[in-house]
Design a protein around this motif. Structure first.
Motif, PDB file in Angstrom:
ATOM      1  N   PHE A 187      61.799 -43.230 -83.903  1.00  0.00           N
ATOM      2  CA  PHE A 187      62.957 -44.073 -83.603  1.00  0.00           C
ATOM      3  C   PHE A 187      62.540 -45.538 -83.502  1.00  0.00           C
ATOM      4  O   PHE A 187      61.514 -45.868 -82.890  1.00  0.00           O
ATOM      5  CB  PHE A 187      63.613 -43.614 -82.291  1.00  0.00           C
ATOM      6  N   HIS A 188      63.349 -46.409 -84.076  1.00  0.00           N
ATOM      7  CA  HIS A 188      63.045 -47.833 -84.146  1.00  0.00           C
ATOM      8  C   HIS A 188      62.689 -48.420 -82.777  1.00  0.00           C
ATOM      9  O   HIS A 188      63.399 -48.200 -81.794  1.00  0.00           O
ATOM     10  CB  HIS A 188      64.240 -48.617 -84.699  1.00  0.00           C
ATOM     11  N   GLY A 189      61.616 -49.194 -82.745  1.00  0.00           N
ATOM     12  CA  GLY A 189      61.279 -49.970 -81.563  1.00  0.00           C
ATOM     13  C   GLY A 189      60.455 -49.276 -80.514  1.00  0.00           C
ATOM     14  O   GLY A 189      59.933 -49.937 -79.609  1.00  0.00           O
ATOM     15  N   THR A 190      60.336 -47.962 -80.590  1.00  0.00           N
ATOM     16  CA  THR A 190      59.538 -47.260 -79.587  1.00  0.00           C
ATOM     17  C   THR A 190      58.104 -47.773 -79.603  1.00  0.00           C
ATOM     18  O   THR A 190      57.487 -47.931 -80.661  1.00  0.00           O
ATOM     19  CB  THR A 190      59.549 -45.745 -79.848  1.00  0.00           C
ATOM     20  N   MET A 191      57.575 -48.030 -78.416  1.00  0.00           N
ATOM     21  CA  MET A 191      56.187 -48.477 -78.263  1.00  0.00           C
ATOM     22  C   MET A 191      55.413 -47.402 -77.520  1.00  0.00           C
ATOM     23  O   MET A 191      55.971 -46.694 -76.672  1.00  0.00           O
ATOM     24  CB  MET A 191      56.125 -49.804 -77.491  1.00  0.00           C
TER      25      MET A 191
END
Length: 256
Positions: free
Chosen positions: A74-78
């Motif tokens: 998922f976009h942006g997960t760090m």
């Protein structure tokens, strides 16, 4: 007391008289289409700061990125690798012991951190350096969570939605709550990914196309306030219990 707000001379009296610190931890990861990626660390910091304000114990800055590789699609997960996370948390805790802290509560709001914090705590205890324990807010009040929500969901569900509605309502996309419910799944069991006793999933997306579970439309700020107050009470009681213990009694038992 929030450590980062203090000038160093003003911390001397705390370290002279107290030996307990609260370390809030969470994650920066997807929480569905309706919640911010900051969800976990916002909850952890709010609870730790509240307990620190009520007890006078020390709260450190928040660890905002944790073990979240299972949300990486998922976009942006760090995320950081588990070994790096464990090494960092052990080093950070040993840093606190250099100032006289010998007991630490990891105020945690991310499930992916749990086993690694437990391992760090076990290492530090075995080395007789510190007694560090992990505390998870929703696990401290399971009856209330079950009473408030028919489908509370293990991730991005109504319990976390309610907490953010209470703490940071402007960050909740209310217009997406039905989407979150309808494009997610009610529970891990409903996803059908436990086969003959085996957990066949590794990533959140294996269970839920949008990464979350439960009925998010069941969340309200009023329910979030109930959760926050009850969990805060539990954390305050944990602080008071831990502060009362003799350090030697917290160390491993001798070999039989």
């Amino acid at each position: 007391m929030y450590l980062a707000d203090e000038a160093w001379p003003d911390l001397e009296t705390y370290f002279d008289s107290e030996s307990l610190a609260l370390v809030p931890l969470g994650s920066t990861e997807q929480h569905g289409p309706h919640l911010p990626e900051a969800t976990d660390h916002l909850i952890a910091e709010a609870l730790a700061r509240e307990a620190a304000d009520r007890t006078g114990y020390l709260c450190t800055p928040t660890i905002n990125v944790g073990v979240s590789g299972h949300h990486r699609q998922f976009h942006g997960t760090m995320w950081v690798e588990p070994s790096a996370f464990r090494q960092y948390m052990e080093s950070l805790t040993r840093n606190l012991t250099a100032h006289g802290i010998d007991r630490v509560i990891y105020v945690n709001a991310h499930g992916g951190n749990v086993q690694h914090l437990r391992e760090v705590g076990a290492r530090l205890r075995q080395a007789e350096v510190a007694y560090a324990i992990e505390w998870m807010w929703d696990e401290s009040i399971p009856e209330l969570v079950d009473d408030l929500f028919a489908q509370n969901g293990p991730h991005g569900g109504p319990k976390e939605t309610a907490m953010i509605k209470y703490l940071e309502p402007e960050l909740v996309h209310d217009e997406r709550l039905e989407e979150a419910r309808d494009t997610g799944v009610p529970s891990v069991e409903a996803a059908g990914t436990v086969k003959h006793g085996s957990r066949t999933f590794y990533d959140a997306i294996d269970n839920s196309d949008n990464g979350v579970f439960g009925d998010q439309t069941d969340a309200t700020a009023e329910k979030g306030a109930q959760l926050f107050e009850a969990a805060s009470d539990q954390l305050v009681q944990l602080c008071e219990w831990l502060a009362e213990q003799a350090f030697d009694d917290l160390l491993p038992a001798d070999h039989v």
